[in-house]
Write a protein that holds these residues in place. Structure first.
Motif, PDB file in Angstrom:
ATOM      1  N   SER A   1       0.829  -1.215   0.000  1.00  0.00           N
ATOM      2  CA  SER A   1       0.000   0.000   0.000  1.00  0.00           C
ATOM      3  C   SER A   1       0.862   1.264   0.000  1.00  0.00           C
ATOM      4  CB  SER A   1      -0.955   0.009   1.195  1.00  0.00           C
ATOM      5  OG  SER A   1      -0.247   0.260   2.400  1.00  0.00           O
TER       6      SER A   1
ATOM      7  N   GLY B   1       3.487   1.453  -1.839  1.00  0.00           N
ATOM      8  CA  GLY B   1       4.086   1.508  -3.165  1.00  0.00           C
ATOM      9  C   GLY B   1       5.266   0.589  -3.387  1.00  0.00           C
TER      10      GLY B   1
ATOM     11  N   PRO C   1       1.772  -3.084  -5.946  1.00  0.00           N
ATOM     12  CA  PRO C   1       0.564  -2.262  -5.919  1.00  0.00           C
ATOM     13  C   PRO C   1      -0.251  -2.422  -7.200  1.00  0.00           C
ATOM     14  CG  PRO C   1       2.551  -0.889  -5.964  1.00  0.00           C
ATOM     15  CD  PRO C   1       2.993  -2.310  -5.990  1.00  0.00           C
ATOM     16  N   PHE C   2      -1.483  -1.940  -7.161  1.00  0.00           N
ATOM     17  CA  PHE C   2      -2.406  -2.142  -8.271  1.00  0.00           C
ATOM     18  C   PHE C   2      -3.414  -1.004  -8.306  1.00  0.00           C
ATOM     19  CE2 PHE C   2      -4.037  -3.957  -4.461  1.00  0.00           C
ATOM     20  CZ  PHE C   2      -5.380  -3.619  -4.456  1.00  0.00           C
ATOM     21  N   THR C   3      -4.104  -0.911  -9.431  1.00  0.00           N
ATOM     22  CA  THR C   3      -5.255  -0.020  -9.556  1.00  0.00           C
ATOM     23  C   THR C   3      -6.485  -0.888  -9.726  1.00  0.00           C
ATOM     24  OG1 THR C   3      -5.159   0.115 -11.962  1.00  0.00           O
ATOM     25  CG2 THR C   3      -3.823   1.724 -10.722  1.00  0.00           C
ATOM     26  N   ASP C   4      -7.635  -0.285  -9.625  1.00  0.00           N
ATOM     27  CA  ASP C   4      -8.887  -1.013  -9.822  1.00  0.00           C
ATOM     28  C   ASP C   4      -8.912  -1.684 -11.193  1.00  0.00           C
ATOM     29  OD1 ASP C   4     -11.992  -0.871 -10.777  1.00  0.00           O
ATOM     30  OD2 ASP C   4     -11.817  -1.233  -8.618  1.00  0.00           O
ATOM     31  N   ASN C   5      -8.380  -1.024 -12.201  1.00  0.00           N
ATOM     32  CA  ASN C   5      -8.365  -1.581 -13.558  1.00  0.00           C
ATOM     33  C   ASN C   5      -7.477  -2.814 -13.685  1.00  0.00           C
ATOM     34  OD1 ASN C   5     -10.165   0.277 -14.556  1.00  0.00           O
ATOM     35  ND2 ASN C   5      -8.576   1.679 -15.252  1.00  0.00           N
ATOM     36  N   ASP C   6      -6.502  -2.984 -12.779  1.00  0.00           N
ATOM     37  CA  ASP C   6      -5.627  -4.161 -12.815  1.00  0.00           C
ATOM     38  C   ASP C   6      -6.341  -5.429 -12.366  1.00  0.00           C
ATOM     39  OD1 ASP C   6      -3.339  -2.714 -13.636  1.00  0.00           O
ATOM     40  OD2 ASP C   6      -2.898  -2.158 -11.548  1.00  0.00           O
TER      41      ASP C   6
ATOM     42  N   LYS D   1     -17.597  -4.725  -7.983  1.00  0.00           N
ATOM     43  CA  LYS D   1     -16.517  -4.775  -6.997  1.00  0.00           C
ATOM     44  C   LYS D   1     -16.341  -6.163  -6.393  1.00  0.00           C
ATOM     45  CE  LYS D   1     -15.966  -0.033  -5.692  1.00  0.00           C
ATOM     46  NZ  LYS D   1     -14.549   0.146  -5.913  1.00  0.00           N
TER      47      LYS D   1
ATOM     48  N   ASP E   1     -11.959  -3.953  -2.365  1.00  0.00           N
ATOM     49  CA  ASP E   1     -11.377  -3.291  -1.198  1.00  0.00           C
ATOM     50  C   ASP E   1     -10.548  -4.232  -0.331  1.00  0.00           C
ATOM     51  OD1 ASP E   1     -12.583  -0.917  -1.978  1.00  0.00           O
ATOM     52  OD2 ASP E   1     -14.397  -1.326  -0.801  1.00  0.00           O
TER      53      ASP E   1
END
Length: 157
Positions: free
Chosen positions: A24, A26, A53-58, A85, A104
């Motif tokens: 979280s 990085g 780390p990641f984004t929602d799109n990942d 989600k 989440d």
């Protein structure tokens, strides 16, 4: 973890929340695989994984994630379905068992697998092909896993 030249085993309940904290912030974290749920391609105590780390799109189909499931367990499995989600996860070595989680509760994604000191990036052609076909072969996975287990038993004796 190595302590004065000796390996130390840290319980997952202690280690994995710390891994999640580092991700979280990085950082990436490299861990030795423990357990058989991601067989045959990630083998217990032999292979290593790089989490990051990641984004929602990942968080798409076939992405391998470290996440807390709805029962509170921390699992390292592949996304087999996404509905908004909500995520359905399944270990590569599992035939029927799935876990539910949500975006989440994802702690990190696998960036690379390391086998015999060779790194296989998850966005690379080899890993992408494997992921695509392994998911498509789910109906015959039982037989493929049985063959793998027999071969593994013979080669480790």
């Amino acid at each position: 973890m190595i302590d004065n030249g000796r390996k130390r085993i840290i319980p997952n309940e202690v280690l994995l929340p710390e891994v999640a904290r580092l991700i979280s912030e990085g950082h990436t974290v490299t861990l030795t695989v423990r357990g058989n749920s991601m067989n045959p391609f990630l083998v217990d105590r032999r292979d290593r994984i790089v989490l990051g780390p990641f984004t929602d799109n990942d968080l798409q189909l076939n992405t391998v994630v470290l996440a807390r499931d709805t029962n509170g367990r921390i699992v390292f499995h592949r996304i087999t379905r996404r509905n908004g989600k909500e995520l359905t996860l399944q270990g590569d070595g599992n035939i029927r068992i799935t876990e539910q989680t949500n975006v989440d509760d994802v702690m990190g994604i696998m960036i690379a697998a390391i086998r015999k000191e060779k790194e296989y990036p998850c966005n690379g052609r080899i890993w992408q092909r494997y992921s695509f076909w392994w998911l498509k072969l789910t109906p015959v996975r039982r037989w493929l896993l049985a063959i793998f287990r027999r071969i593994r038993r013979v080669t480790t004796q």
